[in-house]
Design an enzyme around this catalytic site. Structure first.
Site, mmCIF file in Angstrom:
data_model
loop_
_atom_site.group_PDB
_atom_site.id
_atom_site.type_symbol
_atom_site.label_atom_id
_atom_site.label_comp_id
_atom_site.label_asym_id
_atom_site.label_seq_id
_atom_site.Cartn_x
_atom_site.Cartn_y
_atom_site.Cartn_z
ATOM 1 N N SER A 128 0.827 -1.202 0.000
ATOM 2 C CA SER A 128 0.000 0.000 0.000
ATOM 3 C C SER A 128 0.870 1.265 0.000
ATOM 4 O O SER A 128 1.673 1.452 -0.903
ATOM 5 C CB SER A 128 -0.942 -0.084 1.208
ATOM 6 O OG SER A 128 -2.046 0.757 1.079
ATOM 7 N N ASP A 283 -8.255 -5.523 -5.923
ATOM 8 C CA ASP A 283 -8.052 -4.289 -5.148
ATOM 9 C C ASP A 283 -8.851 -3.167 -5.810
ATOM 10 O O ASP A 283 -8.700 -2.902 -7.001
ATOM 11 C CB ASP A 283 -6.556 -3.957 -5.128
ATOM 12 C CG ASP A 283 -6.189 -2.901 -4.096
ATOM 13 O OD1 ASP A 283 -6.988 -1.963 -3.884
ATOM 14 O OD2 ASP A 283 -5.099 -3.004 -3.518
ATOM 15 N N HIS A 312 -7.975 -5.054 -1.351
ATOM 16 C CA HIS A 312 -6.710 -4.461 -0.936
ATOM 17 C C HIS A 312 -6.036 -5.308 0.142
ATOM 18 O O HIS A 312 -4.807 -5.355 0.235
ATOM 19 C CB HIS A 312 -6.956 -3.038 -0.414
ATOM 20 C CG HIS A 312 -5.698 -2.301 -0.115
ATOM 21 N ND1 HIS A 312 -4.726 -2.079 -1.068
ATOM 22 C CD2 HIS A 312 -5.225 -1.742 1.032
ATOM 23 C CE1 HIS A 312 -3.717 -1.407 -0.523
ATOM 24 N NE2 HIS A 312 -3.994 -1.200 0.747
#
Lengths: 336, 336
Positions: A128, A283, A312
């Site tokens: 991320s 995601d 995600h």
């Protein structure tokens, strides 16, 4: 306290502010070898602190402390490194300066070189916003970084991702208790609203359709998942810290610096490291299509989607199958 | 006033409340023929009123008033039909009763039969929550409805869709001015926050990547799009109305009634109408995968994805290419 702090002194940030006594909190695993060539940098993600990265480290794993010296630097704003919540007046709270991913990676580079004397890194890896920092490492220190493995992240915040974060920010700051950041007690209504907004983005449509919140994660109902997992995730965090990191995220851009002057393709093209770019297949804010564009600009990169319906959180360390996949790819990358 | 109102009298709703002097606002186009077999019902969507449906009606289009008698019934809660904003005490504002899609379609059926004496419908069609009502028409009046064309919608609110709406609701109600629905002035902070949350869901990642907000819709910047389009969309609306319709949406379920007793497969299987189920290819809250499941349960349905990167707004009438596609498919369906 299970971590160390490096005082960087006065740091002039990209946006012009000076962060005095800038603190970088970090934790290490394993031992740096004599050649100082076995270090891995593994930056943190949005609102995460170092302990939230540890699921990818362990005996028998790619990131095995028996083989590697693993450094987890905490992102500025995350509550351990210099942050709105721990910076003294006058740069405290909502006056905390704007910090970029470039600023973070520049600070991390100082830690790695000044404290440890490391000149080469076999791997930089992150999830991320950790992936955002990983891309930056590759572009800013191309001769130092041998491999990168950014997963479920991007080199630049996409416009859609920016909009998703606008929603998160608007929900948090709609709470009158937030008071422009000068809150005297926790803006819990805003934090809970933010959590509910985030809940739709963090996991995929397929995840919810398959009831994985119940069957895999063990929550007793969808509402229990929203309260216990999501509200429970954000409520303990400081609102200004969350907004500081959100700004860093929204303004993340591998080329927004004096080295690349906004030339996105040039910045990606400058990454010499062998790269596995690993988007989550489902995601919702770092879609595979964005990673494909990145890989197309990188000379030595392979697209390795994580085959998962966890959205995600394919990269969040809470699904053993995804963890095994990512770990396996890291082993493959490190062996190459 | 460009619409009519049918007073349904006292209506007992599924949830037990009685809506007295329940008003159904509607607008018609074209002329009902002598055989009364040329009527099309075209329900409205979340927060939309009848005029927001008119883009799909016109000379030379499938919904041509020269050929068909088109009835647009306004959804309960949308500000024209009985709604929190126009219902007198004591059922006003946040005390407005919970209304289901079943209640809406039951009311619409009364309009169609009692006012117009219609016994057969060549088509029911609708976008989004209009699609939800369209599915209900097919299942509740299987011998009356010859064709249905639900686009960018579903027969039941998915768990992920429910979560997305939780975020929208949390953002709106985080505003202290909302005051539990007893606001004395418009809760603009909450409405603006809601708009920003919605902005990431309404259009796809691809839409934003391709800058269609700028190049196709003509906004001057992303922020201009967020303010002018999104905040401008929600600010004029009544917060309690929005929440009433949101409840209807979250609780939408074709089988949640005494006819099907929660048996989702049975309800879909009971739809005799020839159906074109048309999800938007990149819709983030009504994904194609959900429509595939619906079609698999329907005896006479075809999956017809709208090939568009406009996300949910593939069905919103603001992209001429998507409008032409949907109109073309409706012509095909009506000709069959």
């Amino acid at each position: 306290m299970d971590y160390e702090i490096y005082d960087l002194g006065s740091v002039v940030l990209q946006n012009g502010a000076t962060m005095r006594n800038c603190k970088l909190a970090y934790k290490t695993f394993g031992t740096l070898n004599a050649a100082k060539d076995n270090a891995i940098v593994y930056p943190t993600w949005y609102s995460g602190q170092h302990e939230a990265n540890e699921w990818l480290i362990g005996p028998g794993m790619a990131l095995d402390p028996a083989n590697y010296f693993i450094i987890i630097p905490n992102m500025l704003g995350n509550g351990l490194s210099s942050s709105p919540s721990n910076t003294p007046e006058p740069y405290n709270g909502p006056r905390f300066p704007k910090v970029t991913a470039y600023d973070n990676v520049h600070a991390q580079h100082r830690l790695v070189t000044e404290v440890f004397g490391i000149a080469t890194l076999p791997l930089v890896v992150g999830w991320s916003m950790g992936a955002l920092q990983t891309f930056h490492w590759g572009a800013l220190y191309p001769d130092m970084v041998q491999r990168i493995a950014p997963f479920c992240g991007s080199a630049k915040c996409s416009r859609h991702n920016f909009v998703f974060l606008e929603g998160v920010k608007a929900a948090l700051t709609a709470d009158v208790a937030f008071a422009g950041g000068w809150y005297t007690s926790k803006p819990t209504t805003g934090l809970r609203a933010m959590a509910r907004v985030y809940a739709g983005w963090g996991f995929s449509q397929d995840f919810y359709r398959e009831n994985l919140d119940l069957t895999a994660l063990g929550y007793s109902s969808l509402e229990d998942f929203l309260v216990a997992f999501w509200e429970g995730f954000f409520l303990p965090k400081d609102a200004n810290n969350l907004l500081a990191m959100l700004w860093t995220w929204q303004n993340g851009d591998i080329s927004a610096n004096e080295v690349y002057s906004g030339d996105y393709a040039k910045a990606l093209g400058a990454i010499k490291a062998k790269a596995y770019v690993m988007p989550g297949q489902t995601d919702l804010y770092f879609p595979v299509a964005d990673s494909e564009i990145e890989v197309a600009h990188m000379p030595n990169a392979t697209l390795v989607p994580v085959p998962s319906i966890w959205g995600h959180f394919a990269g969040g360390g809470i699904n053993p199958v995804d963890t095994a996949f990512i770990d396996g790819k890291l082993k493959e990358l490190l062996a190459s």
